[in-house]
Design a protein around this motif. Structure first.
Motif, mmCIF file in Angstrom:
data_model
loop_
_atom_site.group_PDB
_atom_site.id
_atom_site.type_symbol
_atom_site.label_atom_id
_atom_site.label_comp_id
_atom_site.label_asym_id
_atom_site.label_seq_id
_atom_site.Cartn_x
_atom_site.Cartn_y
_atom_site.Cartn_z
ATOM 1 N N LEU A 92 0.809 -1.227 0.000
ATOM 2 C CA LEU A 92 0.000 0.000 0.000
ATOM 3 C C LEU A 92 0.838 1.270 0.000
ATOM 4 C CD1 LEU A 92 -2.916 1.200 0.266
ATOM 5 C CD2 LEU A 92 -2.451 1.321 2.734
ATOM 6 N N ILE A 93 1.894 1.312 0.805
ATOM 7 C CA ILE A 93 2.608 2.576 1.010
ATOM 8 C C ILE A 93 3.209 3.114 -0.304
ATOM 9 C CG2 ILE A 93 4.479 3.735 2.290
ATOM 10 C CD1 ILE A 93 3.860 1.555 4.541
ATOM 11 N N PRO A 94 4.018 2.316 -1.035
ATOM 12 C CA PRO A 94 4.543 2.867 -2.295
ATOM 13 C C PRO A 94 3.444 3.146 -3.318
ATOM 14 C CG PRO A 94 5.175 0.546 -2.039
ATOM 15 C CD PRO A 94 4.558 0.976 -0.750
ATOM 16 N N GLU A 95 2.354 2.367 -3.256
ATOM 17 C CA GLU A 95 1.251 2.588 -4.195
ATOM 18 C C GLU A 95 0.627 3.970 -3.939
ATOM 19 O OE1 GLU A 95 -1.575 -0.642 -3.925
ATOM 20 O OE2 GLU A 95 -1.898 -0.595 -6.084
ATOM 21 N N VAL A 96 0.426 4.304 -2.669
ATOM 22 C CA VAL A 96 -0.157 5.607 -2.329
ATOM 23 C C VAL A 96 0.846 6.730 -2.612
ATOM 24 C CG1 VAL A 96 -1.014 7.025 -0.419
ATOM 25 C CG2 VAL A 96 -1.810 4.669 -0.680
ATOM 26 N N VAL A 97 2.112 6.497 -2.288
ATOM 27 C CA VAL A 97 3.143 7.513 -2.551
ATOM 28 C C VAL A 97 3.150 7.874 -4.043
ATOM 29 C CG1 VAL A 97 5.658 7.859 -2.690
ATOM 30 C CG2 VAL A 97 4.634 6.953 -0.582
ATOM 31 N N ASP A 98 3.053 6.853 -4.903
ATOM 32 C CA ASP A 98 3.080 7.106 -6.347
ATOM 33 C C ASP A 98 1.770 7.690 -6.860
ATOM 34 O OD1 ASP A 98 5.623 6.098 -6.307
ATOM 35 O OD2 ASP A 98 5.133 4.178 -7.223
ATOM 36 N N ALA A 99 0.686 7.527 -6.085
ATOM 37 C CA ALA A 99 -0.634 7.961 -6.557
ATOM 38 C C ALA A 99 -0.906 9.436 -6.278
ATOM 39 C CB ALA A 99 -1.724 7.107 -5.911
ATOM 40 N N VAL A 100 -0.272 10.001 -5.258
ATOM 41 C CA VAL A 100 -0.605 11.375 -4.859
ATOM 42 C C VAL A 100 0.645 12.257 -4.828
ATOM 43 C CG1 VAL A 100 -2.620 10.670 -3.498
ATOM 44 C CG2 VAL A 100 -0.392 10.892 -2.373
ATOM 45 N N GLY A 101 0.435 13.542 -4.980
ATOM 46 C CA GLY A 101 1.559 14.476 -4.940
ATOM 47 C C GLY A 101 1.866 14.982 -3.541
#
Lengths: 360, 360
Positions: free
Chosen positions: A200-209
């Motif tokens: 989840l963490i890298p997925e969210v990091v890549d999804a939002v600015g």
């Protein structure tokens, strides 16, 4: 250890600590992190006001925040008495029967009403009160806060955070104007989703600015370093503070927390109506029996079990305490002061960050 | 990026790659990692022998390993015909009815027998064959291998690995003489436990004296760096190779993998009888309906569904493919060669390890 989150929040180390206890919150902020007070337990906004006034002093001028619960889909509104009529009789009978079977004695006095902080109207009263105090952050535990709350916060130069268990939710939060997304993994205590932090963490990091905080399963400096490796700018920790001396709990809860392993939690809807990770014990097992009724939707389920929660807590029996906690409970093996926990976290994170480049 | 695991295994980078495909395994070993061939699909030990002979050449002298499945509690033994009599008629009817409802056509020829590699006798035949080849590692997917297998491996100077989903299991593995423990988190594909990697990995690292590989949810260099921060000496990756060009799959499976998000998996006993994470689709949803029967114990469940698996795969319908895969499937968005995946993993891990000390 320092990230841009420290500048954003005015803190020394990128550790945000959530707790329903104002004593824990004050100690986290004084130790250089950002303490965030969970407001859902305050049925009475005046009581929250009193506690925040205490915090204004006890944090010694260090920043702190509040966490309110405004679900994106509004639960049924109403006073406890009216809402109570929506609870099926079979559910009440199951609760009574289970308490009897578990040997949980009745209360000596009247039970308190259930948690109303999940009602939209009550959560909004929390926001109104909080905005009168020098808070630095408003976090919302279930989705982004309503647009007018975000606007009011930004007018006052406050930051808004929201928890997300999926990348698409994080994207919606950022689009709504949220300043910080808390990516909370499956392993976390309380309301949590199905995707584990590692994914989840890298997925969210890549999804939002916007900056992302990692939540779920974090209780050591190595885990903070791992979260930073995954792209988070800091961590959001909740469960670990339940094992500190500042958290005022009875001996039954303390014993249950200290002896639980990482396998002793369960994700279930029995606490609030939405999936939340809880300490696994005879009470949660009773609800997973084939004959047990299905939990009711929020906010009815908590109204159903709130009297039971009080009896379970008052029973003094460690094998029935109703408590949201994450899988990190397996590492909570001694009662320590918040300042000591904070100091160990920072030392181990620093050591880990210094060790890793040697593998190059 | 280099750890002591590289010296132990004779590899360049601490990446161990599991795959049922010998083509993937050879490519991982040639790219500097350790390819590990999953043997459970070989009902016939002679066929495994032929494939390992091919691998001996295709790995170009680089080390590789094998993965067998020897459950610590032995499942019921028997030939498929006898075991078949233990399957309730209602279960067979449910499978037939579900395939009809999902519009899955019958096979043109005879179905193959189910997976027998979960039988202890078949797994032991895998070990016998593998020991005749220049393998570097024998891994066991469900608990530690039997003592005589560990002794035989150590006599030949081979390393023995075992997967663990809990710290107490890892302790038993190490006590049994296992050389490497693979700490596999909840987020992993295939057979997996309930504790997420963020919590499990440091718990296992602290529980055993032998090197630990982190497994579950790993598909990028940032995740490898996070695993190293948590104390792992390397990673064990499985799902990611399903999306490589070397993995020979039909277009339906490929399409299903490419379009799945991290929310599109489910942990269920319907594949083998033990909890395993699978791609979530119309087939898995059918089994979670209230009226669906409970999955049978290993090895009966796979015998029950093996014919169905073949039909589901042959159907060409991406919405029904039966496939074990982890939550990292959400990041598998393009078909790439193994060498390219390996190169990207190492580059991103190196960048992350170099970036982290700047936060000090």
């Amino acid at each position: 250890m320092r990230t841009d989150l420290c500048d954003l929040l005015g803190i020394d180390v990128p550790i945000v600590g959530f707790s329903p206890s104002e004593h824990v919150v004050a100690a986290i902020s004084r130790a250089g992190g950002l303490g965030v007070l969970g407001c859902v337990r305050f049925n009475d906004a005046d009581e929250l006001d009193t506690v925040l006034t205490w915090l204004d002093g006890a944090t010694g001028g260090r920043p702190y925040g509040v966490d309110v619960v405004m679900p994106s889909t509004r639960p049924t509104e109403g006073v406890p008495e009216d809402l109570g009529e929506l609870i099926p009789e079979g559910h009440r009978e199951f609760v009574d029967r289970t308490l009897l079977r578990l040997g949980v004695p009745p209360l000596s006095g009247e039970p308190r009403p259930g948690v109303l902080g999940w009602l939209h109207s009550v959560a909004r009263s929390h926001v109104e009160v909080a905005l009168r105090h020098p808070i630095r952050l408003i976090a919302n535990a279930l989705g982004p806060p309503p647009p007018d709350v975000i606007a009011q916060a930004h007018d006052r130069n406050l930051l808004v955070a929201a928890l997300a268990g999926r990348a698409d939710h994080a994207r919606s939060h950022a689009a709504a104007g949220v300043d910080i997304v808390v990516a909370q993994g499956y392993e976390a205590g309380g309301h949590t989703g199905e995707i584990a932090g590692m994914v989840l963490i890298p997925e969210v990091v890549d999804a939002v600015g916007v900056p992302v905080l990692a939540a779920g399963g974090i209780g050591s400096g190595r885990q903070i370093a791992a979260a930073l490796a995954l792209g988070a700018r800091g961590v959001w920790m909740g469960s670990v503070w339940l094992g500190t001396s500042e958290y005022e709990s009875g001996p039954a809860l303390r014993e249950a927390l200290l002896r639980a392993s990482s396998s002793d939690t369960v994700r279930s809807r029995i606490y609030s109506g939405k999936p939340a990770r809880l300490l696994r014990n005879r009470w949660t097992e009773a609800w997973s029996a084939d004959a047990a009724p299905r939990p009711l939707p929020m906010p009815l389920q908590n109204l159903l079990v709130s009297g039971a929660h009080e009896r379970l807590m008052a029973s003094g029996d460690p094998s029935v305490v109703p408590m949201p906690v994450g899988q990190i409970v397996g590492r909570m093996n001694a009662v320590r002061r918040v300042a000591e926990v904070m100091s160990d976290l920072v030392t181990e994170a620093d050591e880990t960050l210094a060790r890793l480049p040697k593998l190059l």
